[in-house]
Write an enzyme that holds these catalytic residues in place. Structure first.
Site, PDB file in Angstrom:
ATOM      1  N   PRO A  39       0.836  -1.210   0.000  1.00 32.48           N
ATOM      2  CA  PRO A  39       0.000   0.000   0.000  1.00 32.48           C
ATOM      3  C   PRO A  39       0.866   1.254   0.000  1.00 32.48           C
ATOM      4  O   PRO A  39       1.787   1.377   0.795  1.00 32.48           O
ATOM      5  CB  PRO A  39      -0.807  -0.125   1.295  1.00 32.48           C
ATOM      6  CG  PRO A  39       0.010  -1.034   2.162  1.00 32.48           C
ATOM      7  CD  PRO A  39       0.691  -1.990   1.233  1.00 32.48           C
ATOM      8  N   LEU A  40       0.563   2.163  -0.925  1.00 22.35           N
ATOM      9  CA  LEU A  40       1.348   3.390  -1.074  1.00 22.35           C
ATOM     10  C   LEU A  40       0.415   4.596  -1.119  1.00 22.35           C
ATOM     11  O   LEU A  40      -0.352   4.748  -2.073  1.00 22.35           O
ATOM     12  CB  LEU A  40       2.169   3.352  -2.364  1.00 22.35           C
ATOM     13  CG  LEU A  40       3.330   2.373  -2.430  1.00 22.35           C
ATOM     14  CD1 LEU A  40       3.841   2.270  -3.867  1.00 22.35           C
ATOM     15  CD2 LEU A  40       4.449   2.803  -1.506  1.00 22.35           C
TER      16      LEU A  40
ATOM     17  N   ALA B  51      -3.921   3.229   1.399  1.00 20.71           N
ATOM     18  CA  ALA B  51      -4.803   3.176   2.560  1.00 20.71           C
ATOM     19  C   ALA B  51      -6.040   4.023   2.315  1.00 20.71           C
ATOM     20  O   ALA B  51      -5.955   5.157   1.820  1.00 20.71           O
ATOM     21  CB  ALA B  51      -4.065   3.658   3.795  1.00 20.71           C
TER      22      ALA B  51
ATOM     23  N   GLN C  97      -7.186  -1.541   1.302  1.00 25.54           N
ATOM     24  CA  GLN C  97      -6.664  -1.430   2.665  1.00 25.54           C
ATOM     25  C   GLN C  97      -7.509  -0.438   3.454  1.00 25.54           C
ATOM     26  O   GLN C  97      -7.607   0.743   3.102  1.00 25.54           O
ATOM     27  CB  GLN C  97      -5.207  -0.989   2.675  1.00 25.54           C
ATOM     28  CG  GLN C  97      -4.620  -1.093   4.091  1.00 25.54           C
ATOM     29  CD  GLN C  97      -3.219  -0.533   4.202  1.00 25.54           C
ATOM     30  OE1 GLN C  97      -3.024   0.654   4.077  1.00 25.54           O
ATOM     31  NE2 GLN C  97      -2.258  -1.402   4.471  1.00 25.54           N
TER      32      GLN C  97
ATOM     33  N   HIS D 199      -5.761  -2.206   8.133  1.00 25.48           N
ATOM     34  CA  HIS D 199      -4.495  -1.535   8.473  1.00 25.48           C
ATOM     35  C   HIS D 199      -4.393  -1.459   9.996  1.00 25.48           C
ATOM     36  O   HIS D 199      -5.044  -0.647  10.640  1.00 25.48           O
ATOM     37  CB  HIS D 199      -4.482  -0.138   7.864  1.00 25.48           C
ATOM     38  CG  HIS D 199      -3.114   0.474   7.771  1.00 25.48           C
ATOM     39  ND1 HIS D 199      -2.042   0.044   8.526  1.00 25.48           N
ATOM     40  CD2 HIS D 199      -2.631   1.491   7.000  1.00 25.48           C
ATOM     41  CE1 HIS D 199      -0.973   0.766   8.233  1.00 25.48           C
ATOM     42  NE2 HIS D 199      -1.294   1.650   7.308  1.00 25.48           N
TER      43      HIS D 199
ATOM     44  N   ALA E 163      -1.249  -1.273  11.533  1.00 27.01           N
ATOM     45  CA  ALA E 163       0.193  -1.056  11.644  1.00 27.01           C
ATOM     46  C   ALA E 163       0.526   0.432  11.665  1.00 27.01           C
ATOM     47  O   ALA E 163      -0.351   1.291  11.677  1.00 27.01           O
ATOM     48  CB  ALA E 163       0.894  -1.727  10.469  1.00 27.01           C
TER      49      ALA E 163
ATOM     50  N   TYR F  86      -1.136   3.794  13.537  1.00 26.41           N
ATOM     51  CA  TYR F  86      -2.491   4.296  13.352  1.00 26.41           C
ATOM     52  C   TYR F  86      -3.438   3.713  14.414  1.00 26.41           C
ATOM     53  O   TYR F  86      -2.985   3.097  15.366  1.00 26.41           O
ATOM     54  CB  TYR F  86      -2.952   4.030  11.926  1.00 26.41           C
ATOM     55  CG  TYR F  86      -2.089   4.783  10.923  1.00 26.41           C
ATOM     56  CD1 TYR F  86      -1.986   6.174  10.973  1.00 26.41           C
ATOM     57  CD2 TYR F  86      -1.337   4.105   9.966  1.00 26.41           C
ATOM     58  CE1 TYR F  86      -1.169   6.869  10.084  1.00 26.41           C
ATOM     59  CE2 TYR F  86      -0.526   4.795   9.074  1.00 26.41           C
ATOM     60  CZ  TYR F  86      -0.443   6.175   9.138  1.00 26.41           C
ATOM     61  OH  TYR F  86       0.363   6.855   8.266  1.00 26.41           O
TER      62      TYR F  86
ATOM     63  N   GLY G  16       6.982  -1.637  -2.332  1.00 26.34           N
ATOM     64  CA  GLY G  16       6.304  -0.353  -2.425  1.00 26.34           C
ATOM     65  C   GLY G  16       7.025   0.622  -3.319  1.00 26.34           C
ATOM     66  O   GLY G  16       6.717   0.758  -4.503  1.00 26.34           O
TER      67      GLY G  16
END
Length: 362
Positions: A23-24, A56, A98, A172, A174, A177, A315
């Site tokens: 995810p970017l 995200a 995500q 998400h 990680a 967050y 990524g």
């Protein structure tokens, strides 16, 4: 012996190779968090990658504090994602959404509301806002009722993602967050059923996993962790028991895959000397394991061949190399854009679907 280029399934998701698009955050959406037309080409260009994990995506307005980030909480957003997922599928790719709640790592200038978190703590340093950065604000500690509402929003967002054509979702959990903030010693100072003990600190992540697997099925559900060291001010003194407890629950729920950003003592993005937990996930988790963090082509091939992970996600290298799978197969050097970072989070096609000025190659 599996190869990085062999097919693999993530629950019900059949991927044609074991390379994953990490995810970017790229910030090409509208201020209303609606995806834009240029994102169709961006994602479709990377459809040769076995599994695309989207940037995200906010589950509600308060969750999304990144300027020009995407959402999935209303019909307009769902409709705008549909041509993106359709384009990926037409090129034979698979894509998951995500799901993101940033917690305290947002600013009211973007969300319109006070940041939310486990406790009344403050993000360390400044945060992105429209036109620059601003000092962080003290978070509002969520009430139990507010937590229950957020869990419902996760489930709704997951159903919206499937309606938008995604093949599944990744939670998400990680990178400092909201869910990570509830796990952290430095950010969860609660004394109620969501704080204190290991069981209480892991309650939110388990409730979110349960709500989403009930909503769309465990075979379409994954989750991402960054269990090593401090991440955006969130730290866990002894992470192994926390994550072993979570893994047990993920197995009970038959979650399809876990993405793990590992520690790296030399990385600019996840620097830590804390022992990696990838081996613990590999030993105890029953689903597919995707590892991430500065892997080279050779390291990725070796890690998969030796059976230490089912797939590797990339990524930053994919920004200038949407054809990364073919280049890895043929061992062709990757392209590097000299001023890539400057164009990560700004509107427009430059540095996104076309090279920036003065782009350089190796």
């Amino acid at each position: 012996m599996p190869s990085l280029f062999d097919p693999v399934n993530y629950g019900s998701i059949e991927a044609k190779n074991r390379i994953v698009l990490a995810p970017l955050t790229r910030a090409r959406n509208t201020k209303e968090a609606v995806p834009t037309d240029i994102m169709v080409k961006y994602y479709a260009d990377r459809a040769s990658i076995g599994l695309i994990i989207s940037e995200a995506v906010g589950i509600n307005r308060a969750a999304l504090g990144w300027p020009y980030g995407p959402g999935i909480w209303n019909q307009k957003q769902v409709d705008a994602w549909k041509p993106i997922t359709k384009a990926v599928h037409e090129k034979g790719g698979k894509i998951v959404c995500q799901l993101w709640h940033m917690g305290r790592a947002v600013h009211s200038q973007v969300t319109g509301t006070q940041p939310l978190s486990a406790s009344a703590t403050k993000y360390p340093g400044q945060l992105h806002v429209y036109g620059g950065k601003a000092d962080s604000e003290i978070a509002h500690p969520l009430s139990v009722q507010e937590i229950k509402s957020i869990v419902e929003d996760y489930a709704t967002a997951a159903k919206n993602a499937i309606a938008a054509g995604f093949d599944g979702v990744q939670i998400h959990a990680a990178n400092g967050y909201l869910i990570h903030q509830f796990l952290g010693d430095s950010t969860n100072l609660r004394t109620d059923e969501y704080g204190g003990s290991l069981e209480n600190k892991t309650r939110l992540v388990k409730e979110v996993v349960a709500a989403i697997t009930d909503a769309i099925g465990p075979e379409r559900t994954g989750i991402r962790f960054s269990p090593n060291g401090e991440d955006q001010g969130v730290s866990i003194a002894n992470p192994e028991p926390i994550y072993l407890d979570i893994i047990k629950f993920l197995n009970e729920r038959k979650v399809a895959f876990v993405g793990l950003r590992e520690s790296n003592p030399t990385s600019n993005f996840s620097r830590s000397d804390q022992p990696k937990l990838g081996n613990k996930f590999h030993e105890h988790f029953n689903g597919r394991l995707i590892l991430n963090q500065d892997y080279t082509r050779e390291e990725a091939i070796k890690t998969v061949e030796e059976g230490n992970a089912d797939a590797i996600s990339f990524g930053r290298p994919t920004i200038a190399n949407p054809d990364i799978v073919e280049k890895f197969k043929r061992n062709i050097p990757l392209v590097e854009w000299a001023n890539e970072i400057k164009y990560w989070y700004i509107p427009g096609t430059v540095g996104y679907t076309e090279p920036p000025p003065s782009a350089e190659t190796n």
